[in-house]
Design a protein around this motif. Structure first.
Motif, PDB file in Angstrom:
ATOM      1  N   ASP A  62      -7.356   2.460   9.422  1.00  0.00           N
ATOM      2  CA  ASP A  62      -8.149   1.229   9.463  1.00  0.00           C
ATOM      3  C   ASP A  62      -7.641   0.143   8.512  1.00  0.00           C
ATOM      4  O   ASP A  62      -8.324  -0.881   8.326  1.00  0.00           O
ATOM      5  CB  ASP A  62      -9.611   1.541   9.129  1.00  0.00           C
ATOM      6  CG  ASP A  62     -10.271   2.407  10.209  1.00  0.00           C
ATOM      7  OD1 ASP A  62      -9.942   2.210  11.399  1.00  0.00           O
ATOM      8  OD2 ASP A  62     -11.083   3.279   9.843  1.00  0.00           O
ATOM      9  N   LEU A  63      -6.473   0.342   7.902  1.00  0.00           N
ATOM     10  CA  LEU A  63      -5.964  -0.661   6.962  1.00  0.00           C
ATOM     11  C   LEU A  63      -5.380  -1.847   7.725  1.00  0.00           C
ATOM     12  O   LEU A  63      -4.606  -1.680   8.668  1.00  0.00           O
ATOM     13  CB  LEU A  63      -4.892  -0.046   6.055  1.00  0.00           C
ATOM     14  CG  LEU A  63      -5.353   1.070   5.117  1.00  0.00           C
ATOM     15  CD1 LEU A  63      -4.180   1.574   4.276  1.00  0.00           C
ATOM     16  CD2 LEU A  63      -6.477   0.588   4.206  1.00  0.00           C
ATOM     17  N   PRO A  64      -5.719  -3.093   7.348  1.00  0.00           N
ATOM     18  CA  PRO A  64      -5.229  -4.300   8.046  1.00  0.00           C
ATOM     19  C   PRO A  64      -3.813  -4.667   7.595  1.00  0.00           C
ATOM     20  O   PRO A  64      -3.607  -5.678   6.913  1.00  0.00           O
ATOM     21  CB  PRO A  64      -6.255  -5.355   7.643  1.00  0.00           C
ATOM     22  CG  PRO A  64      -6.697  -4.930   6.268  1.00  0.00           C
ATOM     23  CD  PRO A  64      -6.683  -3.429   6.258  1.00  0.00           C
ATOM     24  N   LYS A 123      -1.925   3.425  18.417  1.00  0.00           N
ATOM     25  CA  LYS A 123      -2.848   2.333  18.724  1.00  0.00           C
ATOM     26  C   LYS A 123      -3.057   1.441  17.504  1.00  0.00           C
ATOM     27  O   LYS A 123      -3.423   0.271  17.635  1.00  0.00           O
ATOM     28  CB  LYS A 123      -4.192   2.898  19.194  1.00  0.00           C
ATOM     29  CG  LYS A 123      -4.095   3.654  20.516  1.00  0.00           C
ATOM     30  CD  LYS A 123      -5.414   4.314  20.862  1.00  0.00           C
ATOM     31  CE  LYS A 123      -5.301   5.148  22.147  1.00  0.00           C
ATOM     32  NZ  LYS A 123      -6.562   5.853  22.463  1.00  0.00           N
ATOM     33  N   LYS A 124      -2.849   2.029  16.322  1.00  0.00           N
ATOM     34  CA  LYS A 124      -2.993   1.266  15.081  1.00  0.00           C
ATOM     35  C   LYS A 124      -1.627   0.962  14.462  1.00  0.00           C
ATOM     36  O   LYS A 124      -1.526   0.650  13.271  1.00  0.00           O
ATOM     37  CB  LYS A 124      -3.853   2.051  14.078  1.00  0.00           C
ATOM     38  CG  LYS A 124      -5.294   2.216  14.523  1.00  0.00           C
ATOM     39  CD  LYS A 124      -6.019   0.881  14.582  1.00  0.00           C
ATOM     40  CE  LYS A 124      -7.491   1.052  14.950  1.00  0.00           C
ATOM     41  NZ  LYS A 124      -8.219  -0.236  14.912  1.00  0.00           N
ATOM     42  N   HIS A 125      -0.554   1.079  15.291  1.00  0.00           N
ATOM     43  CA  HIS A 125       0.805   0.706  14.893  1.00  0.00           C
ATOM     44  C   HIS A 125       1.340   1.562  13.741  1.00  0.00           C
ATOM     45  O   HIS A 125       2.060   1.070  12.867  1.00  0.00           O
ATOM     46  CB  HIS A 125       0.874  -0.776  14.503  1.00  0.00           C
ATOM     47  CG  HIS A 125       0.268  -1.689  15.516  1.00  0.00           C
ATOM     48  ND1 HIS A 125       0.805  -1.878  16.767  1.00  0.00           N
ATOM     49  CD2 HIS A 125      -0.870  -2.449  15.475  1.00  0.00           C
ATOM     50  CE1 HIS A 125       0.050  -2.716  17.462  1.00  0.00           C
ATOM     51  NE2 HIS A 125      -0.986  -3.084  16.700  1.00  0.00           N
ATOM     52  N   THR A 161       0.841  -1.194   0.000  1.00  0.00           N
ATOM     53  CA  THR A 161       0.000   0.000   0.000  1.00  0.00           C
ATOM     54  C   THR A 161       0.878   1.246   0.000  1.00  0.00           C
ATOM     55  O   THR A 161       1.824   1.351   0.786  1.00  0.00           O
ATOM     56  CB  THR A 161      -0.925   0.012   1.227  1.00  0.00           C
ATOM     57  OG1 THR A 161      -1.784  -1.130   1.161  1.00  0.00           O
ATOM     58  CG2 THR A 161      -1.758   1.282   1.263  1.00  0.00           C
ATOM     59  N   PHE A 162       0.539   2.173  -0.907  1.00  0.00           N
ATOM     60  CA  PHE A 162       1.340   3.403  -1.020  1.00  0.00           C
ATOM     61  C   PHE A 162       0.422   4.586  -1.284  1.00  0.00           C
ATOM     62  O   PHE A 162      -0.582   4.476  -1.998  1.00  0.00           O
ATOM     63  CB  PHE A 162       2.355   3.285  -2.159  1.00  0.00           C
ATOM     64  CG  PHE A 162       3.169   4.534  -2.370  1.00  0.00           C
ATOM     65  CD1 PHE A 162       4.224   4.850  -1.524  1.00  0.00           C
ATOM     66  CD2 PHE A 162       2.864   5.416  -3.414  1.00  0.00           C
ATOM     67  CE1 PHE A 162       4.970   6.000  -1.718  1.00  0.00           C
ATOM     68  CE2 PHE A 162       3.604   6.567  -3.603  1.00  0.00           C
ATOM     69  CZ  PHE A 162       4.653   6.862  -2.749  1.00  0.00           C
ATOM     70  N   GLY A 163       0.783   5.707  -0.694  1.00  0.00           N
ATOM     71  CA  GLY A 163       0.056   6.948  -0.956  1.00  0.00           C
ATOM     72  C   GLY A 163       1.006   8.130  -0.873  1.00  0.00           C
ATOM     73  O   GLY A 163       2.054   8.066  -0.216  1.00  0.00           O
ATOM     74  N   LEU A 164       0.668   9.210  -1.556  1.00  0.00           N
ATOM     75  CA  LEU A 164       1.492  10.410  -1.511  1.00  0.00           C
ATOM     76  C   LEU A 164       0.592  11.630  -1.401  1.00  0.00           C
ATOM     77  O   LEU A 164      -0.313  11.820  -2.225  1.00  0.00           O
ATOM     78  CB  LEU A 164       2.389  10.528  -2.741  1.00  0.00           C
ATOM     79  CG  LEU A 164       3.462  11.621  -2.635  1.00  0.00           C
ATOM     80  CD1 LEU A 164       4.755  11.188  -3.298  1.00  0.00           C
ATOM     81  CD2 LEU A 164       2.984  12.923  -3.278  1.00  0.00           C
ATOM     82  N   ILE A 165       0.846  12.419  -0.355  1.00  0.00           N
ATOM     83  CA  ILE A 165       0.093  13.647  -0.126  1.00  0.00           C
ATOM     84  C   ILE A 165       1.059  14.812  -0.240  1.00  0.00           C
ATOM     85  O   ILE A 165       2.048  14.880   0.505  1.00  0.00           O
ATOM     86  CB  ILE A 165      -0.573  13.650   1.266  1.00  0.00           C
ATOM     87  CG1 ILE A 165      -1.563  12.477   1.382  1.00  0.00           C
ATOM     88  CG2 ILE A 165      -1.265  14.978   1.529  1.00  0.00           C
ATOM     89  CD1 ILE A 165      -2.066  12.242   2.785  1.00  0.00           C
TER      90      ILE A 165
END
Length: 864
Positions: free
Chosen positions: A496-498, A527-529, A443-447
């Motif tokens: 929320d990504l697993p 909390k979501k690492h 998974t990759f994203g760029l902002i």
């Protein structure tokens, strides 16, 4: 108006044709009736006109318009003459007539337009800025000027120069101008200098031995009697400083120096005076090869120093230890050493500029290179896609040998206006490298953010890396800086990504206009690492904020002064989260037969604890590998230098029993001996042979078999063209700028290296006008030496003219006569008589009809 023919040779066709027609007349004239005689004459005229049409006749029509081009030399030797040139042009324009088109152009090394060729120019415009004034190329300027003008119009080029050409040969180009409608007038201009001091030459021994007394000779030219201060440097350290008396003309100073440096030693001479017109000619450098015991450079950032240094014998090898940040970026510095070792050095502290210089030192000059593992080395050190990876026998990426965790990475990139330029380009390159390190499906994203967040790439599994790469490279830089909204968006996208690993990299060079609740954002992310690393670029970045964010989020903070380290930082970050690079599982390395290493492992191989995972390149020689078939020790030949990759460490923490092995010291001495180059004892003689030309003499008379590489001081390899002169000489032509250049000459397996000084351009030498050249240019093109501005628009020697082809007209007339010929032969003269009678009848009918109409009108009028 003149009648001319392009291809007069075709007129020779008239000889056999007219001969045949004359023979026909003489032998058949009794048979020719009156109408046949006329046809025969028409046919003769037709044939003659066809032959003339084939010969391409044309009319030369006069052109009254005339062209004048001003060419202003703006090279360094013409400094201070621009006002004089502009004043000359302004005065000459008063004599301009309506028929004159005028253009103004300037040149030095290149050619540029100041005012386009037009009839409307009445006054001289301000000259635009010109760069690269270190050369004068009159030949190119004249060639481009002749390409601008209309060839049909009379043209006069006004060349304003001192004639001191340093590039090209103008006398070769003017042969194309001679005999055309273009003439060249010359306006001699030159700067007047009263006070200047210049170093004409600076010589040191080509080869010397350590501790030997060397003779350094400086030749200084002065335009007047004056006092000056002479400074001599050795590898940028001052070794001599003295106030000297300079007399007008040539002055020679000799200084004897006992050199303790070794390798390629750079010497520099510098002269300074109170009044000096040209500063560019005050400095020259020279290179001496000082032979001595081998020298090793160890680059390490450990406070206690590298353990490798403790295992070396200073009597057999000299070594120096520096940190990555202290490592200079000049090639001359690297060439002082026979080999370089990177001991657990992170790439972002080195920078790609220094890496590029090291790569050139290895490839073209045979310097050995070794990388030693650790948590800051190889892939974890950010060396992916760098010049260091290029020269090593291993690749930084681990290819499909282990189960890898699911990963989500989001890059938050500052695209504000302050990022315009190199920073933005390097940041985009860094993001692209990160994408290349990821797997398909990661998974990759760029902002990108300015005053607002812009989600350039949606956070989702990678499907098309090429498409993502192209999108990243198209990001522009503009706007303000607002960090929190973008960082919040990145956290929300990953929340929320697993995924097993989620990481954000924030890169900015500024301070946020507003603040937000970063602590709450980061705590929720933990909390979501989700982890966060931050990169501060330049002095304006909010270091305090960025460092605290990375500390809170369990990431790393990078304080960047050198923008070229950005790609290494992002490569390192991506590598650390995307791969399990450190293999921490004790094993016994598998040893392969390899020359030079065999004797070390004759009595067995100790156990090793850990190493960094890499992939051996196809042609690499793997000496030792792990049970997972990862290389632990590998070497190969890169250009002229040998490089070694040792993926375990030097401290003993990873090497385990190797660090307690009785052959541990022998291991390092063997590695270093493998790195050291072997140089040819033959000293090739290298001398300057004109601008950008070097003459290399081979005492073995095998110059044709030499392989030559030339690299400048900054590590850029120059393109070299070799021209054989004789069995013992070869000319190497390279575009070398003033300063130091380094030569690597190899033949078979032997290598020789040397340095040479390229002096400042002759533009900066004091020279009188080249009057002989200027007179030749004017004489050979039909121009003259012009001193009075009013002479510029004097009567032209030759009037312009344009061609008007008449071949088509002649061809049409000949075709018309041909149809007349056919008509007479087919229908006879009766056809033309009948056409005449028909015309008379038609005319009579029209008159009768008109008379009838008039009579009827008169009759009607009488009734009324």
């Amino acid at each position: 108006m003149d009648l001319r023919i392009d291809h007069p040779i075709f007129l020779l066709l008239l000889i056999p044709l007219l001969g045949y027609l004359i023979w026909t007349w003489l032998h058949h004239r009794s048979l020719l009736k009156r109408k046949h005689g006329i046809v025969f004459i028409i046919r003769i005229i037709t044939i003659i006109m066809l032959v003339f049409a084939i010969a391409s006749p044309y009319l030369l029509l006069p052109v009254k318009e005339e062209q004048v081009l001003f060419l202003i030399d703006r090279s360094a030797s013409m400094a201070g003459t621009e006002d004089e040139a502009l004043k000359f042009i302004e005065e000459s324009l008063r004599e301009k007539k309506e028929t004159h088109s005028v253009g103004i152009y300037s040149f030095a090394s290149n050619f540029q337009t100041e005012a386009i060729l037009s009839k409307t120019l009445e006054h001289v415009p301000n000259l635009s800025e010109i760069r690269e004034v270190g050369e004068t190329n009159i030949e190119q300027a004249l060639q481009l000027a002749t390409g601008i003008v209309d060839k049909d119009k009379a043209t006069r080029i006004i060349l304003m120069t001192d004639g001191l050409q340093t590039k090209g040969e103008v006398l070769e180009s003017i042969t194309k101008i001679a005999g055309s409608k273009i003439s060249v007038d010359v306006v001699p201009l030159g700067r007047k200098i009263s006070n200047d001091v210049s170093i004409q030459s600076f010589t040191t021994p080509q080869v010397a031995y350590q501790g030997e007394e060397q003779t350094l000779v400086t030749e200084i030219e002065s335009t007047t009697d004056t006092m000056g201060e002479l400074l001599l440097y050795e590898n940028d350290q001052l070794i001599f400083r003295e106030t000297i008396q300079l007399e007008e003309g040539k002055n020679v100073f000799t200084y004897r120096h006992k050199g303790n440096k070794e390798g390629l030693v750079k010497y520099e001479a510098y002269i300074q005076t109170d009044e000096d017109a040209i500063l560019e000619n005050n400095k020259l450098t020279s290179i001496t090869m000082v032979q001595s015991t081998p020298r090793l450079l160890i680059v390490s950032d450990r406070e206690e120093g590298s353990p490798i240094a403790d295992m070396l014998n200073p009597s057999s090898i000299q070594f120096e230890e520096v940190s990555a940040e202290e490592l200079p970026s000049s090639l001359s510095y690297m060439l002082k050493y026979d080999a370089i070792i990177f001991d657990n050095v992170p790439g972002h502290l080195v920078g790609e500029a220094k890496m590029g210089v090291i790569e050139q030192a290895v490839k073209n000059f045979g310097v050995g290179f070794m990388m030693v593992g650790g948590e800051n080395s190889f892939g974890l050190g950010g060396y992916f896609k760098t010049p260091i990876e290029k020269l090593l026998p291993v690749e930084m990426e681990v290819k499909g040998k282990q189960q890898l965790p699911s990963l989500g990475l989001v890059i938050v990139l500052d695209r504000s206006g302050s990022m315009i330029g190199l920073k933005m380009e390097l940041a985009k390159e860094a993001a692209v490298r990160s994408v290349e390190l990821l797997r398909e499906g990661d998974t990759f994203g760029l902002i990108a953010f300015d005053s607002h967040p812009w989600e350039i790439i949606e956070t989702k599994p990678l499907e098309n890396k090429d498409e993502v790469t192209n999108t990243i490279l198209s990001i522009p830089a503009e706007g303000g800086t607002e960090i929190y909204p973008s960082l919040s968006l990145a956290y929300n996208n990953l929340f929320d990504l697993p995924l097993q690993r989620k990481h954000i990299i924030l890169l900015t060079d500024g301070q946020s206009a507003t603040s937000g609740n970063y602590e709450e954002l980061i705590e929720n992310g933990k909390k979501k690492h989700i982890t966060l690393s931050t990169v501060a670029i330049g002095h304006d970045a909010d270091r305090q904020l960025l460092e605290s964010l990375s500390e809170l989020a369990g990431g790393r903070f990078y304080d960047v002064e050198d923008e070229t380290t950005i790609p290494s930082i992002l490569s390192r970050e991506t590598a650390m989260i995307s791969r399990t690079y450190i293999v921490d599982d004790p094993f016994y390395p598998v040893i392969y037969h390899s020359e030079g290493w065999n004797q070390l492992f004759e009595e067995g191989v100790p156990q090793m604890n850990a190493y960094i995972g890499t992939t051996a390149k196809t042609t690499a020689n793997v000496i030792a590998e792990s049970e997972k078939e990862d290389p632990v020790l590998a070497e190969w030949q890169y250009g002229l230098g040998r490089t070694i990759a040792f993926t375990s460490d030097s401290t003993g923490a990873w090497t385990g029993d190797w660090g307690r092995w009785d052959r541990w010291v022998d291991f390092w001495n063997t590695a270093i001996s493998r790195l050291l180059p072997t140089y040819n004892e033959i000293a090739y003689d290298i001398r300057m042979d004109g601008e950008g030309s070097f003459l290399i003499t081979d005492p073995t008379n095998q110059a044709a078999f030499l392989d030559v590489a030339v690299v400048d001081e900054y590590g850029n390899e120059l393109e070299v063209h070799l021209e054989p002169i004789s069995a013992s000489k070869v000319r190497a032509v390279a575009d070398a700028k003033p300063g130091l250049v380094f030569f690597r000459i190899s033949k078979d397996d032997n290598v020789y290296q040397a340095g040479l000084t390229v002096p400042y351009s002759s533009e900066y030498r004091l020279q009188p006008l080249n009057e002989k050249l200027l007179e030749e240019v004017a004489d050979k093109t039909g121009g003259k030496i012009v001193e009075d501005p009013q002479e510029v628009f004097r009567k032209f020697n030759e009037q312009g003219a344009t061609r008007q082809s008449i071949a088509t007209i002649i061809l049409l007339v000949s075709l018309l006569l041909f149809f007349v010929d056919i008509t007479i032969r087919r229908f006879g003269w009766a056809f033309f008589k009948q056409m005449g009678k028909s015309k008379i009848i038609v005319t009579a009918q029209k008159v009768t009809e008109e008379e009838t109409s008039v009579a009827e009108i008169l009759k009607e009028l009488r009734k009324k």
